[in-house]
Design an enzyme around this catalytic site. Structure first.
Site, PDB file in Angstrom:
ATOM      1  N   ARG A 179       4.571   3.108  78.607  1.00  0.00           N
ATOM      2  CA  ARG A 179       3.946   3.506  79.885  1.00  0.00           C
ATOM      3  C   ARG A 179       4.858   3.077  81.033  1.00  0.00           C
ATOM      4  O   ARG A 179       5.046   3.803  81.998  1.00  0.00           O
ATOM      5  CB  ARG A 179       2.547   2.876  80.023  1.00  0.00           C
ATOM      6  CG  ARG A 179       1.997   2.998  81.437  1.00  0.00           C
ATOM      7  CD  ARG A 179       0.483   2.859  81.559  1.00  0.00           C
ATOM      8  NE  ARG A 179      -0.126   1.880  80.703  1.00  0.00           N
ATOM      9  CZ  ARG A 179      -0.036   0.549  80.851  1.00  0.00           C
ATOM     10  NH1 ARG A 179       0.625   0.028  81.869  1.00  0.00           N
ATOM     11  NH2 ARG A 179      -0.621  -0.256  79.995  1.00  0.00           N
ATOM     12  N   TYR A 221      -2.447  24.566  97.161  1.00  0.00           N
ATOM     13  CA  TYR A 221      -3.002  24.750  95.823  1.00  0.00           C
ATOM     14  C   TYR A 221      -4.450  24.245  95.786  1.00  0.00           C
ATOM     15  O   TYR A 221      -4.740  23.163  96.291  1.00  0.00           O
ATOM     16  CB  TYR A 221      -2.118  23.967  94.844  1.00  0.00           C
ATOM     17  CG  TYR A 221      -2.590  24.007  93.427  1.00  0.00           C
ATOM     18  CD1 TYR A 221      -2.510  25.180  92.694  1.00  0.00           C
ATOM     19  CD2 TYR A 221      -3.107  22.867  92.825  1.00  0.00           C
ATOM     20  CE1 TYR A 221      -2.944  25.218  91.383  1.00  0.00           C
ATOM     21  CE2 TYR A 221      -3.545  22.898  91.509  1.00  0.00           C
ATOM     22  CZ  TYR A 221      -3.463  24.077  90.797  1.00  0.00           C
ATOM     23  OH  TYR A 221      -3.893  24.110  89.509  1.00  0.00           O
ATOM     24  N   ASP A 277       5.154  19.762  98.439  1.00  0.00           N
ATOM     25  CA  ASP A 277       4.964  20.295  97.093  1.00  0.00           C
ATOM     26  C   ASP A 277       5.963  21.451  96.941  1.00  0.00           C
ATOM     27  O   ASP A 277       5.801  22.512  97.535  1.00  0.00           O
ATOM     28  CB  ASP A 277       3.513  20.774  96.939  1.00  0.00           C
ATOM     29  CG  ASP A 277       3.207  21.297  95.536  1.00  0.00           C
ATOM     30  OD1 ASP A 277       4.142  21.750  94.847  1.00  0.00           O
ATOM     31  OD2 ASP A 277       2.030  21.280  95.143  1.00  0.00           O
ATOM     32  N   LYS A 291       5.358  24.714  85.972  1.00  0.00           N
ATOM     33  CA  LYS A 291       5.670  26.055  86.435  1.00  0.00           C
ATOM     34  C   LYS A 291       7.159  26.379  86.201  1.00  0.00           C
ATOM     35  O   LYS A 291       7.583  26.417  85.071  1.00  0.00           O
ATOM     36  CB  LYS A 291       5.248  26.190  87.894  1.00  0.00           C
ATOM     37  CG  LYS A 291       3.847  25.591  88.199  1.00  0.00           C
ATOM     38  CD  LYS A 291       2.712  26.323  87.518  1.00  0.00           C
ATOM     39  CE  LYS A 291       1.371  25.572  87.581  1.00  0.00           C
ATOM     40  NZ  LYS A 291       0.904  25.174  88.910  1.00  0.00           N
TER      41      LYS A 291
END
Ligand SMILES: *Cc1c(COP(=O)(O)O)cnc(C)c1O
Length: 386
Positions: free
Chosen positions: A50, A102, A174, A199
């Site tokens: 992690r 978004y 973004d 994407k």
């Protein structure tokens, strides 16, 4: 700054591109949760996956280099990346968001961060004179998408960053729709770049992932701490897939954009089409600004059919282009923002920001352009109400 001159080269050789131990030209998938320590406090650079994993680290170094940032961070999704970045804020702080961000970003602020008294205002980042008036004392950050989803609204990133910095705001961009191949927000003055790497960066619709890049040491230390504390990290295999996808970003984007330009032109000249939203069209909102800050108009197009066309029939009649959420993969996808990607925004707000029920969003893929256009043409023809 990249040690390579051109982004096309950095996409392939940036970050950590070779396995030092074996010479393998691809970074191995270090599928491990933990690492043997040579003695108390004697780690070999990694202690727990992690906190750090070599495959993820290669990806993080790569995206930092591509965006021209200080450090990069990989997350399990774009939303996890945004969550980590917004975790820099405190209760009582307010965030400004571009008017058609978004839907998930809106929902995160509207339904999750509001529980912690972190507020938001939908701001007109595309109009810099209006924008400055919306900065109240409690505003600490702005989230910009340019072009913004789904109307492809262009924001002058440099101008908004300058105004925002005068007021001490953190400028978050973004960059999902453009990618660092087409637009580099940090060079335009942004402090943090986030991506839904699901994407274009992944590019093959086979991995959900998110990235964040910061421009200096202080936010890097904070995000590293948040990433490790909240734990929404990207898995080693998914990190590998993303590195693999990024290698071909330039050639894919070139074809995506070529096809998008042809498609926008086709739609603009079609009698069934009322409006086309594409920043690469000369008469579109923000065309000049986009040309200044990005390499081209990208490959996302929205459009509306005239009233005598049935859009449900249009969606049903498509054969090659799939009706699906998401974008940026090699295959062309179409979606209906008001019931899909932007359904979490109330009808009132949708109407106010111009997301009509007739709006169709198209992610132009890299298939042969003639096949894309003939599929759209036949579906439009079937959708005509006679
Ligand atoms: C898809 C998307 C997101 C969310 O990313 P996920 O990877 O789906 O969590 C955020 N911003 C934009 C612009 C997107 O298109």
């Amino acid at each position: 700054m990249s040690k390579f001159l051109n982004t096309e080269t950095a996409l392939i050789h940036g970050g950590i591109s070779i396995d030092e131990r074996t010479g393998a030209v691809n970074v191995p998938i270090y599928q491990t949760s933990t690492y043997k320590q040579d003695g108390l406090g004697k780690m070999r650079g990694y202690e727990y996956s992690r906190t750090g994993n070599p495959t993820r680290e290669a990806l993080e170094k790569l995206i930092a280099e591509l965006e021209g940032g200080y450090a990069g961070f990989a997350f399990a999704s774009g939303m996890a990346a945004l969550t980590a970045v917004l975790s820099l804020l405190k209760s009582g702080d307010r965030v400004l968001i571009s008017s058609n961000v978004y839907g998930g970003t809106f929902r995160l602020l509207d339904k999750v961060f509001n529980h912690f008294s972190i507020n938001y205002t939908i701001a007109d980042t595309a109009d810099t004179s209006v924008y400055e008036t919306q900065i109240t004392d409690d505003v600490k950050a702005v989230i910009i998408e340019s072009p913004a989803n789904p109307l492809m609204t262009v924001t002058d990133i440099k101008a908004v960053a300058e105004i925002s910095h005068k007021h001490g705001l953190l400028v978050i961009v973004d960059n999902t729709f453009m990618t660092p191949y087409l637009q580099k927000p940090l060079e335009l003055g942004a402090d943090i770049v986030v991506h839904s790497a699901t994407k274009y960066l992944g590019g093959h619709s086979d991995v959900v992932s998110g990235l964040a890049v910061v421009n200096s040491q202080e936010p890097a230390e904070k995000i590293a701490f948040i990433q490790n504390s909240t734990g929404g990290v990207l898995a080693p295999f998914d990190s590998f897939l993303l590195i693999r996808g990024i290698k071909t970003l330039a050639v894919r984007m070139d074809r995506h954009v070529y096809n998008a330009e042809k498609t926008a032109e086709f739609l603009s000249n079609h009698k069934a089409v009322k409006n086309v939203y594409y920043p690469g069209l000369e008469n579109s909102q923000g065309y000049e600004t986009n040309k200044r800050q990005a390499k081209n108009g990208g490959a996302m197009i929205s459009f509306e059919l005239n009233e005598n066309y049935d859009i449900e029939k249009f969606f049903e009649s498509l054969e090659l282009v799939s009706l699906a959420e998401s974008l940026g993969g090699v295959e062309s996808l179409v979606c209906h923002p008001s019931t899909m990607t932007h359904a979490s925004i109330t009808a009132d707000i949708r109407k106010k920001v111009g997301i009509t029920d007739g709006l169709i969003r198209l992610s132009v893929g890299i298939e042969n352009i003639d096949d894309i256009l003939s599929d759209i043409a036949q579906a439009v023809e079937k959708a005509e109400i006679k």
